[in-house]
Design a protein around this motif. Structure first.
Motif, PDB file in Angstrom:
ATOM      1  N   ARG A 143      -5.309 -30.022  53.703  1.00  0.00           N
ATOM      2  CA  ARG A 143      -6.537 -30.793  53.928  1.00  0.00           C
ATOM      3  C   ARG A 143      -6.978 -31.476  52.634  1.00  0.00           C
ATOM      4  NH1 ARG A 143      -8.974 -26.223  57.674  1.00  0.00           N
ATOM      5  NH2 ARG A 143      -8.387 -27.056  59.716  1.00  0.00           N
TER       6      ARG A 143
ATOM      7  N   ARG B 202      -0.008 -39.610  63.102  1.00  0.00           N
ATOM      8  CA  ARG B 202       0.097 -39.790  61.654  1.00  0.00           C
ATOM      9  C   ARG B 202       1.470 -39.413  61.115  1.00  0.00           C
ATOM     10  NH1 ARG B 202      -3.399 -42.759  58.923  1.00  0.00           N
ATOM     11  NH2 ARG B 202      -3.948 -41.288  57.270  1.00  0.00           N
TER      12      ARG B 202
ATOM     13  N   ARG C 280      -0.927 -37.565  56.516  1.00  0.00           N
ATOM     14  CA  ARG C 280       0.245 -38.387  56.769  1.00  0.00           C
ATOM     15  C   ARG C 280       1.488 -37.553  56.482  1.00  0.00           C
ATOM     16  NH1 ARG C 280      -0.799 -43.201  52.873  1.00  0.00           N
ATOM     17  NH2 ARG C 280      -1.720 -41.467  51.741  1.00  0.00           N
TER      18      ARG C 280
ATOM     19  N   GLU D 257      -5.465 -35.667  59.958  1.00  0.00           N
ATOM     20  CA  GLU D 257      -5.605 -36.785  59.022  1.00  0.00           C
ATOM     21  C   GLU D 257      -4.461 -36.848  58.008  1.00  0.00           C
ATOM     22  OE1 GLU D 257      -8.142 -33.363  57.293  1.00  0.00           O
ATOM     23  OE2 GLU D 257      -7.436 -34.086  59.246  1.00  0.00           O
TER      24      GLU D 257
ATOM     25  N   ALA E  26      -4.610 -34.403  52.080  1.00  0.00           N
ATOM     26  CA  ALA E  26      -4.931 -35.506  52.990  1.00  0.00           C
ATOM     27  C   ALA E  26      -6.167 -36.254  52.518  1.00  0.00           C
ATOM     28  CB  ALA E  26      -5.132 -34.973  54.408  1.00  0.00           C
TER      29      ALA E  26
END
Length: 275
Positions: free
Chosen positions: A123, A187, A156, A154, A126
Motif C-alpha cells: 500500500r 491495474r 500497479r 491501486e 502504491a
C-alpha cells in the motif's frame, strides 16, 4: 516514443546470479550501458526500463549508477518484499524511492505465502506510485498475486515474460486461464518478453503467436508492453533480431496502428512514469 520495458546490466565479478547455470555460458560476461547504447541506436528504441537481477542492497547502488545513461527512462530496483521492516530500512538507506519506478525480488517457483503479511508495504509503494514486477510461474503463485491485487487495487502490477507460457510443451492450460484471471484485475499489466527458460528452449519464434494472441485478447494493447530481456535474449538472437521478431509478431496480431504504438511504448511510459 519506443520503450524497451525490460533489460539488465551486470558485472559478473561483482555479483552472483544463481538463476544462470551451465546452459547460459554465452551471457557469462559483463554487460554495461555502453554495450546497449549501440543496439538501441540501430533499432530506434528511445528509452528503456532497467530491471534488477540480483537480490542484494549493492544491486540498488549499481542500478542507480547505471541509470545515469541518458536512455534509461525508469528503474525497477530490489526490495526484500517478504520482510517489510527490512524493505523499509533499504528504502531509507537509498534515500527514498524517488529514483525508482518499480521494485521486485526474484521469486523463482517459491511460494508467495508471505504476500498477505506485506500488504501494508505494498500500500505504501502504491501510494508512492511504485509498480511491482513479478513473474508468477505456478498456479499457486498466480493466485497469490491475484489476492494482492484484490487487497491493494491501486497497486500497479507488471507480470513479466508473458507469465511463462508453456511453449516448450505446446501446452495451454492452466496458463491460459491464469492469464485471463490476471487480466481481470484492471491495474495488472504484462510484458511481451521471454524468460530465460524459454530463451534456452525455444526453437522458432512463430511458436509464440497463439500465446501472444491470447494475451492481447485478454489484456488489450493498453496493458501490454514489449520488452527484450537483454542480455538474456542473446541466448536466442541478437538484440536487433529479437526486437524485429517481437515487433513483427505484435504487428501480425495488432496491425500497424495505435494499438501497436501502445505496446511499443505508451503502456510502459504509463506504468513506469517515463516522461
Amino acid at each position: 516514443m519506443i520503450v524497451d520495458a525490460h533489460h539488465h546490466f551486470w558485472r559478473v565479478a561483482a555479483q552472483e546470479q544463481p538463476w544462470r547455470d551451465h546452459r547460459h555460458g554465452a551471457i557469462a560476461r559483463d554487460y554495461t550501458p555502453e554495450d546497449l547504447a549501440t543496439e538501441l541506436a540501430r533499432t530506434g528504441v528511445d528509452r528503456t526500463v532497467l530491471i534488477q537481477s540480483v537480490d542484494e542492497p549493492t544491486e540498488n547502488d549499481r542500478l542507480l549508477q547505471y541509470a545515469e545513461a541518458s536512455y534509461v527512462g525508469a528503474v525497477v530496483g530490489w526490495l526484500p518484499l517478504a520482510d517489510p521492516k527490512a524493505a523499509r530500512r533499504e528504502i531509507d538507506r537509498i534515500g527514498g524511492l524517488e529514483k525508482f519506478s518499480g521494485v521486485r525480488c526474484l521469486v523463482g517457483r517459491d511460494p508467495l505465502e508471505w504476500l498477505p503479511d506485506s500488504v501494508g508495504l505494498f500500500r505504501e509503494l502504491a501510494a508512492a506510485g511504485i509498480a511491482w514486477d513479478v513473474v508468477p510461474v505456478t498456479a499457486a503463485q498466480t493466485k497469490a498475486v491475484l489476492g494482492l491485487a484484490d487487497a491493494v487495487p491501486e497497486l500497479r502490477i507488471v507480470v513479466d515474460h508473458l507469465a511463462r507460457p508453456p511453449v516448450d510443451s505446446g501446452g495451454w492450460e492452466p496458463w491460459a486461464g491464469l492469464v485471463r484471471e490476471l487480466a481481470g484485475c484492471p491495474r495488472v499489466g504484462m510484458k511481451v518478453s521471454l524468460g530465460i527458460d524459454l530463451l534456452t528452449e525455444l526453437t522458432a519464434w512463430p511458436e509464440l503467436r497463439r500465446y501472444l494472441a491470447w494475451v492481447v485478447e485478454c489484456f488489450g494493447a493498453e496493458r501490454l508492453m514489449v520488452a527484450s530481456n537483454w542480455p538474456v535474449v542473446l541466448l536466442r538472437a541478437s538484440y536487433g533480431e529479437a526486437w524485429g521478431h517481437l515487433r513483427a509478431a505484435l504487428a501480425d496480431v495488432l496491425g500497424d496502428g495505435d494499438e501497436l504504438a501502445a505496446v511499443l511504448g505508451g503502456t510502459a511510459a504509463d506504468y513506469y512514469r517515463i516522461n
